[in-house]
Scaffold this active site. Structure first.
Site, short mmCIF file in Angstrom:
data_model
loop_
_atom_site.label_atom_id
_atom_site.label_comp_id
_atom_site.label_asym_id
_atom_site.label_seq_id
_atom_site.Cartn_x
_atom_site.Cartn_y
_atom_site.Cartn_z
N ARG A 124 120.10 80.48 -1.66
CA ARG A 124 121.57 80.57 -1.91
C ARG A 124 122.19 81.82 -1.29
O ARG A 124 123.25 82.27 -1.73
CB ARG A 124 121.88 80.51 -3.40
CG ARG A 124 121.46 79.21 -4.05
CD ARG A 124 122.30 78.88 -5.25
NE ARG A 124 121.88 77.61 -5.82
CZ ARG A 124 120.95 77.49 -6.78
NH1 ARG A 124 120.40 78.56 -7.30
NH2 ARG A 124 120.63 76.31 -7.23
N LYS A 146 131.15 83.81 11.23
CA LYS A 146 131.09 82.36 11.39
C LYS A 146 129.67 82.00 11.79
O LYS A 146 129.14 82.53 12.77
CB LYS A 146 132.06 81.89 12.48
CG LYS A 146 133.47 81.70 11.98
CD LYS A 146 134.30 80.98 13.03
CE LYS A 146 135.73 80.81 12.57
NZ LYS A 146 136.58 80.23 13.62
N HIS A 251 139.56 76.93 23.05
CA HIS A 251 138.37 76.29 22.50
C HIS A 251 138.52 74.79 22.26
O HIS A 251 137.54 74.06 22.34
CB HIS A 251 137.95 76.99 21.21
CG HIS A 251 137.26 78.31 21.44
ND1 HIS A 251 137.84 79.34 22.14
CD2 HIS A 251 136.03 78.75 21.08
CE1 HIS A 251 136.99 80.36 22.20
NE2 HIS A 251 135.90 80.03 21.56
N HIS A 255 135.75 72.78 23.84
CA HIS A 255 134.75 72.03 23.06
C HIS A 255 134.67 70.57 23.51
O HIS A 255 133.59 69.97 23.51
CB HIS A 255 135.08 72.09 21.57
CG HIS A 255 134.73 73.40 20.92
ND1 HIS A 255 135.19 73.77 19.68
CD2 HIS A 255 133.93 74.43 21.34
CE1 HIS A 255 134.70 74.97 19.37
NE2 HIS A 255 133.95 75.38 20.36
P1 NAD Z 1 122.77 81.56 24.15
O1 NAD Z 1 122.50 82.14 22.83
O2 NAD Z 1 122.31 80.18 24.43
O3 NAD Z 1 122.21 82.55 25.26
C1 NAD Z 1 122.35 82.19 26.62
C2 NAD Z 1 121.02 82.22 27.37
O4 NAD Z 1 120.71 83.56 27.70
C3 NAD Z 1 119.84 81.68 26.60
O5 NAD Z 1 119.01 80.99 27.49
C4 NAD Z 1 119.13 82.94 26.11
O6 NAD Z 1 117.76 82.74 25.92
C5 NAD Z 1 119.40 83.89 27.24
N1 NAD Z 1 119.48 85.30 26.88
C6 NAD Z 1 120.10 85.81 25.80
N2 NAD Z 1 120.11 87.16 25.87
C7 NAD Z 1 119.46 87.49 27.00
C8 NAD Z 1 119.15 88.73 27.63
N3 NAD Z 1 119.59 89.89 27.14
N4 NAD Z 1 118.47 88.71 28.78
C9 NAD Z 1 118.07 87.51 29.34
N5 NAD Z 1 118.36 86.32 28.80
C10 NAD Z 1 119.03 86.31 27.65
O7 NAD Z 1 124.35 81.53 24.48
P2 NAD Z 1 125.58 82.47 24.11
O8 NAD Z 1 126.53 82.28 25.21
O9 NAD Z 1 125.16 83.83 23.74
O10 NAD Z 1 126.16 81.80 22.78
C11 NAD Z 1 126.77 80.53 22.81
C12 NAD Z 1 126.87 80.04 21.38
O11 NAD Z 1 127.64 80.94 20.61
C13 NAD Z 1 127.52 78.68 21.25
O12 NAD Z 1 126.74 77.87 20.42
C14 NAD Z 1 128.84 78.98 20.58
O13 NAD Z 1 129.29 77.93 19.77
C15 NAD Z 1 128.50 80.18 19.76
N6 NAD Z 1 129.65 81.02 19.40
C16 NAD Z 1 129.80 81.36 18.10
C17 NAD Z 1 130.85 82.16 17.71
C18 NAD Z 1 130.97 82.59 16.28
O14 NAD Z 1 131.99 83.19 15.93
N7 NAD Z 1 129.96 82.39 15.47
C19 NAD Z 1 131.76 82.65 18.67
C20 NAD Z 1 131.58 82.28 19.99
C21 NAD Z 1 130.50 81.47 20.36
N1 GLY Z 2 134.99 82.74 17.67
C1 GLY Z 2 136.06 82.38 16.79
C2 GLY Z 2 136.06 83.08 15.49
O1 GLY Z 2 135.19 83.87 15.22
O2 GLY Z 2 136.93 82.85 14.69
#
Ligand code: NAD
Ligand code: GLY
Length: 371
Positions: A124, A146, A251, A255
């Site tokens: 939880r 998020k 977005h 998306h």
């Molecule tokens: P990711 O986590 O898939 O990383 C991208 C690639 O880079 C992967 O293959 C990873 O293994 C590699 N990688 C990561 N760090 C590295 C490093 N330092 N050196 C070499 N390789 C490395 O992608 P991302 O772009 O970081 O994240 C995308 C995700 O984030 C999506 O799912 C999106 O929905 C989410 N997101 C969430 C929020 C939120 O507020 N929670 C905001 C924006 C995006």
């Molecule tokens: N990436 C959008 C938010 O954190 O609200």
């Protein structure tokens, strides 16, 4: 050069600090020490990041007397799934992770999102730390709480708000990031300028190329400024009752394109956001909210960076406007059956547009697919 900046995210008893700097991995034990209730952590990472940074991070913890376990997940968006979440939760239970232990997300947005969500439901609710390793994760996903996985029906549809207790954004880690991933993350940096800070966008027009070629001082400034912008928005509206939705600029369009390309390497999340922001400005022009000059500046800057600005730049993409609309109707901002979009009056002046006309929107999408 040693860089260290602290940005506080003030959320009452859920407040935390984001540290932006260099050599933070080496000092991770010192940063975590005040948050530890016992001397053990579990690191969650992916195969790519783990191969590069799991050993140094584990070593840093060990030298501070912290016992480390690690779980390594496959890389990529497909990891944000029910199957991987179940395996992750079971592995954490097997490791007898207690509610007060610290779970450490070492990776990009994928690892941060699934780890944060697992932490939010395990026993939880467990505490977790974000060590973001992509530019996108440092400027956006690691801050604000998020957390989510994807559902068959759409992206990030299963999740929770669950704030980390600490974020360590080590910009040294970005040097190993593939250039395409760096550019994708840069789209989220540009977003902060476009939604609320025209002077930051101007700064990026001037300094973006240096930043993308790896200048640590410019990179650090951009990460700091982005995190500060996000922190202020999250403080004002943690659960997205209002203005936090501005962070969704680009977005809803983005998306839909990600869904149509199967969340694959065809279109990275940040690339989809870049394309979506161009479309949001263009749509604002169509509605007479924004001058064409501003939309043109947005397009020019993102294009010069090498980010996609038209659906025609996506390989083998042939989805129809009506197919894109099916994804748009699954957007989390849909309210009382009405579409909500983030549009702009000018660069730095985004606003929330409720009740967007779906027929008009579909016509706009059809035109954009041909441009
Ligand atoms: P990711 O986590 O898939 O990383 C991208 C690639 O880079 C992967 O293959 C990873 O293994 C590699 N990688 C990561 N760090 C590295 C490093 N330092 N050196 C070499 N390789 C490395 O992608 P991302 O772009 O970081 O994240 C995308 C995700 O984030 C999506 O799912 C999106 O929905 C989410 N997101 C969430 C929020 C939120 O507020 N929670 C905001 C924006 C995006
Ligand atoms: N990436 C959008 C938010 O954190 O609200």
């Amino acid at each position: 050069m040693c860089i260290l900046e602290k940005i506080h995210v003030g959320l009452g008893d859920k407040s935390y600090d984001v540290f932006v700097g260099t050599s933070l991995i080496d000092r991770a034990g010192d940063f975590l020490a005040p948050h530890l209730r016992r001397d053990r952590v579990v690191i969650i990472t992916d195969e790519n990041v783990g191969a590069l940074y799991l050993a140094p991070l584990s070593q840093a913890f060990a030298s501070s007397g912290i016992k480390v376990d690690a779980i390594t997940l496959p890389p990529g968006e497909q990891t944000k799934s029910f199957e991987q979440l179940e395996q992750l939760c079971n592995a954490l239970i097997e490791l007898k992770v207690e509610r007060n232990d610290l779970i450490v997300a070492l990776g990009g947005g994928v690892i941060g999102d699934i780890t944060g969500f697992a932490a939010s439901i395990l026993r939880r609710g467990c505490r977790f730390v974000q060590i973001p390793t992509t530019l996108l994760a440092q400027v956006d996903s690691s801050v604000g709480g998020k957390t989510a996985i994807n559902a068959k029906g759409g992206k990030n549809l299963i999740g929770a708000f669950h704030q980390p207790v600490l974020v360590l954004a080590d910009i040294d880690i970005l040097t190993s990031l593939p250039p395409r991933e760096l550019r994708a993350g840069y789209a989220e940096v540009v977003k902060y300028g476009l939604l609320g800070d025209a002077s930051f966008f101007e700064w990026l027009e001037e300094n973006g190329p240096a930043l993308l070629s790896g200048d640590p001082a410019q990179m650090s400034l951009a990460v700091q400024r982005s995190v500060e912008a996000k922190a202020r928005i999250v403080e004002a509206d943690e659960k997205e009752a209002g203005q936090r939705a501005l962070l969704n600029l680009g977005h809803t369009f983005g998306h839909a394109f990600e869904a149509e390309t199967g969340y694959s390497q065809k279109l990275l999340h940040g690339e989809a956001v870049a394309l979506g922001m161009v479309m949001a400005f263009d749509y604002s022009v169509v509605h007479g909210f924004c001058s064409p000059d501003h939309a043109a500046r947005v397009r020019t800057h993102l294009e010069a960076t090498g980010l996609p600005v038209s659906p025609r730049q996506i390989n083998d993409f042939d989805a129809s406007a009506s197919k894109l609309m099916t994804h748009i109707w699954q957007d989390k901002k849909v309210s009382s059956g009405k579409l909500t979009f983030i549009l702009a009056r000018e660069i730095g002046q985004a606003f929330i547009a409720n009740d967007v006309d779906p027929v008009h929107l579909e016509e706009f999408l059809a035109t954009s697919l041909q441009d």
